[in-house]
Design an enzyme around this catalytic site. Structure first.
Site, short mmCIF file in Angstrom:
data_model
loop_
_atom_site.label_atom_id
_atom_site.label_comp_id
_atom_site.label_asym_id
_atom_site.label_seq_id
_atom_site.Cartn_x
_atom_site.Cartn_y
_atom_site.Cartn_z
N ALA A 70 -23.76 46.14 -19.78
CA ALA A 70 -22.44 45.62 -20.37
C ALA A 70 -22.03 44.40 -20.01
O ALA A 70 -21.13 44.58 -19.00
CB ALA A 70 -21.49 46.58 -21.05
N GLY A 72 -21.08 41.66 -21.08
CA GLY A 72 -19.77 41.16 -21.93
C GLY A 72 -19.98 39.62 -21.86
O GLY A 72 -19.07 38.91 -22.08
N LEU A 73 -21.08 39.40 -22.26
CA LEU A 73 -21.55 37.80 -22.94
C LEU A 73 -20.94 36.92 -21.88
O LEU A 73 -20.52 35.85 -22.29
CB LEU A 73 -21.09 37.65 -24.27
CG LEU A 73 -21.92 38.60 -25.22
CD1 LEU A 73 -21.13 38.52 -26.80
CD2 LEU A 73 -23.16 38.19 -25.41
N CYS A 127 -25.58 42.30 -30.19
CA CYS A 127 -25.06 42.78 -29.05
C CYS A 127 -24.40 44.06 -29.43
O CYS A 127 -23.53 44.04 -30.31
CB CYS A 127 -24.03 41.75 -28.26
SG CYS A 127 -23.31 42.24 -26.83
N LYS A 162 -31.58 37.63 -34.16
CA LYS A 162 -31.98 38.87 -33.32
C LYS A 162 -31.17 40.05 -33.94
O LYS A 162 -30.03 39.81 -34.07
CB LYS A 162 -31.46 38.66 -31.91
CG LYS A 162 -32.03 39.86 -30.91
CD LYS A 162 -32.02 39.31 -29.71
CE LYS A 162 -32.69 40.41 -28.66
NZ LYS A 162 -32.75 40.03 -27.15
N GLY A 214 -35.59 48.34 -21.67
CA GLY A 214 -36.67 48.80 -20.82
C GLY A 214 -37.63 49.84 -21.44
O GLY A 214 -37.25 49.95 -22.84
N GLY A 262 -37.83 41.17 -21.36
CA GLY A 262 -36.54 41.22 -20.74
C GLY A 262 -36.36 41.95 -19.35
O GLY A 262 -36.86 41.18 -18.38
N SER A 263 -36.14 43.03 -19.45
CA SER A 263 -35.94 43.70 -18.30
C SER A 263 -36.97 43.73 -17.19
O SER A 263 -36.80 43.76 -16.29
CB SER A 263 -35.82 45.41 -18.85
OG SER A 263 -34.47 45.40 -19.57
C1 SIN Z 1 -24.29 41.22 -22.71
O1 SIN Z 1 -23.85 39.88 -22.30
O2 SIN Z 1 -23.46 42.02 -22.50
C2 SIN Z 1 -25.37 41.57 -23.40
C3 SIN Z 1 -25.84 40.72 -24.57
C4 SIN Z 1 -26.23 41.37 -25.75
O3 SIN Z 1 -26.81 42.54 -25.73
O4 SIN Z 1 -26.87 40.61 -26.67
#
Ligand code: SIN
Length: 301
Positions: A70, A72-73, A127, A162, A214, A262-263
């Site tokens: 998390a 938080g963008l 998100c 997305k 993941g 990603g992961s």
């Molecule tokens: C985040 O920045 O907390 C994740 C962003 C996302 O899940 O799209």
């Protein structure tokens, strides 16, 4: 690598794997590095109108089969992101990921990403833990239609959406993107998740909730792509738990024309794309697939 060339609608990628938003994509140099390591494109970290610090630590923890985050963008805001985009777009294709609270904010951000040289814009409608953003706007088909429609009127680059797996109306949301003229859907973002520390009797993440990514989420993502393929005509980009060529092949056979990683950039290393590309090519040779297009949706036949 022409065998690996693919089309996401009007956008041609020499290699089908892209870096998913949120990993190695916050700065020009990190995006360049991934382009040099076999990624067909990089999706930027999601950027908003204003700078955002993100959540305090811990904002990230490892679990069996994946990661829960998390963040938080966190991002420097669209104005400051110009410089990162300017550097990265010199080296290859950058998809600009953006988040906003509604059609006007998304349209303005998309216009800026187009000015900065993005080859497409990816709308973060997914998100799982951001107040007023992400899946809070992306699970209402009427809102999704309004956002995608507004962005389509504002830019001439392809518009991708997305999507979240945290819904039982994924097909309706996909249809809303398509009906509004969206060029592609990207599935899936993370699954809303939580980890608790028994010793402290508290959630581990400062935000309490996060998103699981993941290998644990791969079967969920593959199913989502398979389902979307049965209801949509627009291209689908698969993402969620891809670590190797087999995982990428599953998404393609479920109906994706391209995929994102990603992961695994963290867990497998930055050469993960080179390995996936080599493995996919070998598989295609062995099984007689002449193109990604020929593999796309093969599991439906
Ligand atoms: C985040 O920045 O907390 C994740 C962003 C996302 O899940 O799209």
């Amino acid at each position: 690598m022409t065998k690996l060339r693919t089309e996401v609608g009007a956008l041609t990628l020499e290699k089908p794997g892209m870096v998913a938003s949120g990993i190695m994509d916050e700065t020009g140099p990190s995006m360049e590095r991934m382009l040099r390591n076999g990624a067909g494109a990089v999706v930027s970290k999601s950027v908003g109108t204003e700078p955002k610090e993100g959540h305090s630590n811990p904002c990230f923890t490892e679990v069996e089969g994946g990661l829960v985050n998390a963040m938080g963008l966190p991002n420097p805001g669209i104005d400051a992101f110009a410089e990162e985009m300017e550097n990265a777009t010199r080296c290859g294709k950058i998809v600009g990921s953006i988040y906003g609270a509604g059609p006007d904010e998304f349209s303005a951000l998309a216009g800026r990403m187009e000015d900065y040289g993005a080859c497409a814009v990816e709308l973060n409608l997914s998100c799982p833990h951001a107040k007023g953003y992400g899946m809070e706007v992306g699970t209402d088909p009427a809102m999704v239609k309004a956002i995608v429609g507004a962005v389509k009127s504002a830019v001439s680059i392809p518009v991708w959406a997305k999507l979240t797996p945290n819904t039982h109306i994924l097909a309706d949301i996909g249809r809303a993107v398509q009906d509004a003229g969206g060029d592609a859907v990207v599935a899936i973002n993370t699954l809303k998740a939580m980890v608790i520390s028994p010793e402290f009797a508290r959630p581990v993440l400062s935000n309490r909730f996060g998103g699981l990514s993941g290998s644990a989420v791969k079967p969920v993502g593959v199913r989502a792509v398979y389902d979307l393929r049965t209801v949509l005509d627009i291209p689908i980009v698969g993402v969620g738990g891809i670590r190797c060529w087999r995982d990428a092949a599953e998404y393609i056979m479920a109906g994706a024309c391209a995929f994102q990683v990603g992961s695994a950039v963290l867990t497998e290393g930055v050469d993960v794309f080179e390995k996936i590309n080599r493995g996919l090519e070998r598989f295609m040779d062995d099984y007689g697939y002449r193109s990604i297009k020929e593999m796309e949706g093969a599991a439906h036949e």
